[in-house]
Every structure is written in C-alpha cells, then in structure tokens.
Enzyme design. Structure first.
Site, PDB file in Angstrom:
ATOM      1  N   SER A  75      52.512  42.179  33.317  1.00 48.17           N
ATOM      2  CA  SER A  75      51.111  41.784  33.178  1.00 48.17           C
ATOM      3  C   SER A  75      50.153  42.970  33.162  1.00 48.17           C
ATOM      4  O   SER A  75      48.975  42.803  32.849  1.00 48.17           O
ATOM      5  CB  SER A  75      50.713  40.826  34.307  1.00 48.17           C
ATOM      6  OG  SER A  75      50.826  41.451  35.564  1.00 48.17           O
ATOM      7  N   LYS A 110      43.827  36.772  40.014  1.00 51.51           N
ATOM      8  CA  LYS A 110      43.466  38.109  39.546  1.00 51.51           C
ATOM      9  C   LYS A 110      41.958  38.219  39.299  1.00 51.51           C
ATOM     10  O   LYS A 110      41.324  39.211  39.688  1.00 51.51           O
ATOM     11  CB  LYS A 110      44.237  38.436  38.270  1.00 51.51           C
ATOM     12  CG  LYS A 110      45.731  38.617  38.495  1.00 51.51           C
ATOM     13  CD  LYS A 110      46.470  38.815  37.187  1.00 51.51           C
ATOM     14  CE  LYS A 110      47.967  39.025  37.428  1.00 51.51           C
ATOM     15  NZ  LYS A 110      48.721  39.171  36.166  1.00 51.51           N
TER      16      LYS A 110
END
Length: 651
Positions: A508, A551
C-alpha cells in the site's frame, strides 16, 4: 483535480419508512443465509447414513441458533429413539443396548420392573410382555431380551445390579435433538465407562455407563467446532470411524485397559455439522486428506449483506437481535447509524456486517447510555456516545503514538515542500487490541550515480516482508519501462521508511514510494500537506488498498496536532471510493473545506497533484517526466547537440 464531496465519504441508505425498530418484522440470521439454507435443504433430503455438513463460518456466529432455525424449517421428521442399557444375561461383562420408541423409556423401565416382580413370584406375566412389545412395535431385540429375562428369573439366577435398566437417553418430546459440543474431551463426546473398587476388586456394570454428547444427539444433529477437533486430533479419527461403522465404540480408561468390560456399541444415526473458519478447515484438511471425500456437502456462512439492494431485510435482522437480547427499542436515526457502523465493519458502503457479536456489543453499549439518561428509546445520540466512549476506553495506544508528534520526537511535516519526501499512510495492528488505527509514516528517497537499481533499505535491513519487496520491484519495473527503455539508468536510488523500527509488509506504500522517487529524480519538491496511499502496477495504474478509513483518519489526527490549514488532504486510489466510511469528525472537516480527499487512478495524476507540475510525456522537456529523461540522458553521456537534433526532428 477535484476532491471527493462530503456525500462520497459515507454510505447513503434508502431505508424503509420506519419510526422504531419494533415496527420492522424480525428476521433471524438464517433468513439471510441462502447458501446455508440450500445446504440444509439438501442435507435433510439425503438418504445417506450419518451425513456430514461443513459450514465455513467466522467468529461471532451463533451456530446453535442457525442450525435450530434451519432444522425447524427443513426437517419434517427424525428417527428418534430412547436408548437404554441392560445386563447381558448370558455374559454380564457385555451389557447390551435396547433401542426403544422415543418417549417410552421411563414406562419401559417401570413395566420391566413389574415383569421382574411377577416372574420372581411365579405369577402370570404374559400380559406385561405383550404390553411392552405393543409399545415397542414388536421389536425383535426387545422381545429376545424379555424372553431371556423371564427364563433367567424362572431359573432363580441373580443379577449384577438390582436395577435392570439404565435409561441413558430419553426423549421427552418429539423435538429433533440439536447438540452443540463445546470444550469436550473423549469421555464427554463418546461417553464413559466408570469403574468401582470394592475390597480390592475392580468391577463395572451397565449402570456405570455414562452417555456422551454423541448419544444425546443420536437421531438428530451434532454441531462440532473444528477448533476443538484440531486440539484433539485423535477424536476426529475416532468420530470418523463411528460415522463409517454406524456405531459408537466404548473405550476403557488407560489405567483399566487390562480389565475386561466391553458394552455392546450402540447404533449411530446423526447429522454431523462441522463449523469453523477457513483457516481451521484448511488445518483439518492437512490433518486428514480424506476430508473432501467424507464431507461432500459444504456451504459458506456469509458475513455481510448487500444493503443497497435489500436494506429492509438487514433492518429486520437488527430487529431480531434486539428481540433476542431483550434490548430497548431504537428510533429511525439510530437504526441508520447502526447500519453505518455495519458498513464500517465491512469497509464497504454497500455491504453491511452480519457479525452478531459486534453489532450486539454496540447496541448494548448504547442501551446502557439510554438507561443512564432514563430514556425509553435508543436514539442516534446514544449510539454516537457509545462509540465515543468505547474509543476513549481503547485509544491509549493512539494517544501514545500522537504524543511522539506533539513532543517533536516523530518528525512529520504537514506544511511546506520537500524534494524526495512524502507522507505515506500505514495501519497499525496490535495483537490483542480490538481494532486497528492509522499512523502516518515519512518516506524519503535519494538518488546517486549507480547502475539504476532501487535500493530498498527496509528490505536490506530485514525489516520488510515479501509483499513489500515485490512492491519495490514493481516500482523499479515502472521506472525502467518509462525512462530506461532505450538506455539503462545511470542513477540508483535509496528508499526508506524513516523512523520505522518494526517489520512492515504490504504494497500500500508503493505509490508513495514511487512518487518520492519521481520527486528526487526530477528535483521537484512535494507538497507536504498531502499524504498518499495506494499500490501500483508496472504501468502506473493505482490499485486499491485496505484500511483506507483508518489511514485517512490517522493523517487527519496529525494535521490537527500540527494545525489545519485548509490545504491538507489525502490521495487515495479511485477504486477505494466505496470503502469510505469515515468518522463524523473527518466528514465535518471535509464539509467545511478544511480537509480534502482526492481519488487518483494513475501515478501521473498523483504526482501532478503532489508537485503542482504536469507529468506530461518523457519526450516533452518542459514536463516533469521530460526533465527526468533529460537528466538521465545527460548522465548517460548524450550531448546537448544530439539532444537538440532529436527534439528538432521530433517536432
């Protein structure tokens, strides 16, 4: 590029017109499990003896309720019977079983007692025998036992125990037995032979036989968690043998192995339901490679529901949970807030969680707050307070992480510009902690003369996993394809996660790493008020990642600590848009224009937003990519004249 609107940040529900949860018809969990329903319809129609159904589930499922509901729906009858043990009149060390008509066990024991009394007094007992046989539908084994008993008494022989019958299993009604085995051992599952010692002599008899769960489930359904079988593998193979032979063998304790006492194994007729998650199923398969041949009927228990096509059924499921756990009613806004929480659990705006344990936990916490405020109805405010209180109780680790930023020990920037430096996003997962949280991470890239290799410092220091290593190779593949198709790159690069002291894995951060490298190669600074997450392929396409909500919220916390400027925001993969179920705080900041979320589909979109420069084409010198190509050409020894002629002819 336009950021996402506030409406894109959370699910939008087209809920049925309700005012309270009790107005919605209750729907059990089984009503939302079409795959399992199909499996039970097939299971009850099978003519096979002792069939096995394997359910691929997940933690938090009420398997007992699920099986009970589907058995009631599909099973029209069952071969129920009472089971008793009697002394073997020819071999006392081998007690025999008698299979009685369901519900007649107690009466059978009483009639046998009357038969014994009459026979011992040499009175006519024929009518007792006929009555028993009529009740037992002329069962041949029962008839043989009664005949042998009459002859035994007539000849004046004694018995090893004054009570002739040990009624082990008695059906008080016609309901199909459903037994859920929890934390069992061999004796609890298969039954036990107990022994007594008297004057140094060890002995046993039929009244010292204790039935197991498998006897109680005979004629019905036995639910076994696979996790329990994995801890005691020998039980699985013993159970498998019982299913194949259609009888349950008795075993003696190891210390009594030399003592001979062997009851007749009773018949076995059950439907076995194995339940467990996919990891447990895989471990059982590794333990027994014949699992696929034995368990040919399997079904998935689905942990989520499509709320976009049928939200009404999901609300019915919530109504069932409220009714099942006897909780206060909820108003319409509280229902929608609970649905939103269900989306957060699945990380998808159209999918709602069916994990009962997590949904009931929030409902019960909200109920506590409602009762504290002496309310008779759970409102949206109560649900929000329940979530806030739970977050407060569990956010010490988050606050401890933020403390490093406040104290200046964790070097992060949310303002200004820097070459080769970018804010990445990570998700922290701690064993034993109930939920994950986001934490920004600083990635830096430097370039130097070399052989064109991208040195991943995390990998070289053995602080990165295999997926991360693959992501770094993909970055190298993209750069080589874009800039090194004709000539090898003379620049090597170093890429590192700064102030990272634990192992990392995943892809990611590959988009962030690639953008940091592009910035270093072009000597173009990146706006530090942005953070970015996403994976990339070798052609620069941005691919989705997990934990996108955590996030985003992690970077928003950082911006709050260092001061919101109105420019800050997060770049996410465009394909992650439906995974957004953000907190009220972040949603409010986006609505007010103090925070932004940008969807990107290609690395060019990302680098243009991060630097403010047009990515363009490698053949265009006034673009970001063109400047990188020119720099590499110069380092490769290409002259200015050749470069000029090449551009001239290209025009």
């Amino acid at each position: 590029m336009q950021p996402l609107s506030p409406a894109d940040l959370n699910p939008v529900f087209h809920a049925p017109s309700l005012t309270t949860l009790t107005e919605c018809p209750s729907l059990a969990f089984s009503s939302l499990q079409a795959r399992v329903d199909s499996a039970f319809a097939t299971l009850t129609g099978l003519t096979a003896v002792n069939p096995v159904l394997l359910l691929n589930g997940f933690p938090g499922v009420d398997y007992e309720e699920l099986v009970q509901d589907l058995v009631n729906k599909h099973a029209s009858h069952a071969d129920l019977f009472d089971l008793c043990y009697a002394e073997n009149l020819f071999h006392p060390q081998k007690p025999i079983w008698l299979k009685l008509k369901a519900g007649t066990g107690i009466e059978f024991c009483e009639l046998v007692g009357q038969l014994l009394e009459l026979s011992s007094r040499h009175l006519e007992a024929e009518h007792i025998v006929e009555r028993i046989l009529r009740k037992q539908e002329q069962d041949e084994k029962v008839a043989d036992y009664l005949s042998a008993l009459s002859q035994h008494v007539a000849t004046g022989q004694g018995f090893s125990h004054p009570i002739l019958i040990n009624l082990m299993v008695h059906r008080y009604d016609e309901s199909i037995p459903i037994v859920y085995a929890r934390q069992f051992n061999a004796e609890q599952l298969f039954g036990a032979i107990h022994f007594q010692t008297e004057q140094g002599t060890v002995f046993s008899h039929h009244h010292l036989l204790e039935p197991g769960l498998i006897h109680q489930a005979n004629g019905g359904y036995l639910i076994l968690p696979i996790e329990e079988l994995l801890e005691q593998p020998q039980l699985w193979f013993r159970l498998k043998n019982a299913l194949a032979t259609r009888k349950v063998e008795w075993t003696r304790p190891a210390e009594m192995a030399a003592f001979y006492f062997q009851p007749e194994p009773p018949p076995l007729d059950i439907h076995l339901i194995l339940v467990g998650d996919r990891l447990s199923v895989a471990e059982l398969y590794l333990l027994d490679r014949e699992l696929d041949t034995l368990v040919f009927l399997r079904a998935d228990i689905v942990p989520e529901w499509d709320g976009q096509t049928d939200l009404g059924s999901y609300v019915g499921f919530l109504a069932h949970l409220r009714e099942k756990h006897q909780m206060l009613d909820m108003d319409a806004k509280a229902i929608l807030r609970l649905c939103r929480y269900g989306c957060r659990l699945t990380e998808h705006q159209h999918r709602l969680s069916l994990v009962e344990a997590q949904l009931v936990a929030l409902m019960q916490l909200a109920e506590v707050i409602a009762k504290r405020e002496q309310a008779t109805l759970i409102t949206e405010a109560h649900v929000i307070k329940a979530q806030a209180e739970q977050d407060y109780r569990l956010n010490f680790l988050v606050e401890h992480s933020d403390l490093g930023v406040r104290d200046g020990q964790y070097l992060m920037q949310t303002q200004g510009r820097a070459i080769g430096q970018i804010n990445g996003l990570s998700v922290i997962q701690i064993t034993g902690h109930p939920y994950d949280f986001g934490e920004p991470v600083r990635l830096t890239a430097t370039v130097h003369l070399g052989d064109g290799d991208v040195a991943d410092i995390e990998r070289k220091s053995e602080l990165a996993g295999h997926i991360h290593a693959k992501a770094m190779m993909i970055i190298h593949g993209y750069l080589a394809n874009l800039f090194g198709a004709e000539h090898p790159s003379p620049l090597s690069a170093n890429l590192v996660f700064e102030q990272s002291y634990h192992e990392i894995d995943g892809d990611s951060a590959s988009l962030a790493g690639l953008c940091a490298l592009l910035s270093a190669l072009a000597k173009e600074p990146i706006h530090q008020h942005f953070a970015i997450t996403g994976a990339v392929d070798q052609f620069g396409n941005v691919q989705p990642v997990g934990g996108v909500n955590e996030k985003i919220e992690g970077f928003y916390r950082l911006c709050q600590i260092q001061g919101l400027t109105g420019d800050q925001g997060v770049l996410i993969p465009a394909s992650n848009r439906l995974q957004l179920v953000l907190s009220d705080e972040v949603s409010a900041a986006v609505t007010a224009g103090r925070f932004h979320i940008y969807p990107v589909a290609h690395v060019e979109q990302a680098i243009e937003l991060l630097t403010g420069c047009v990515a363009g084409d490698v053949e265009q010198p006034d673009t970001l990519f063109g400047r990188i190509r020119d720099r590499l050409d110069e380092l490769n020894g290409h002259t200015v004249e050749s470069s000029f002629l090449r551009r001239l002819f290209r025009r």
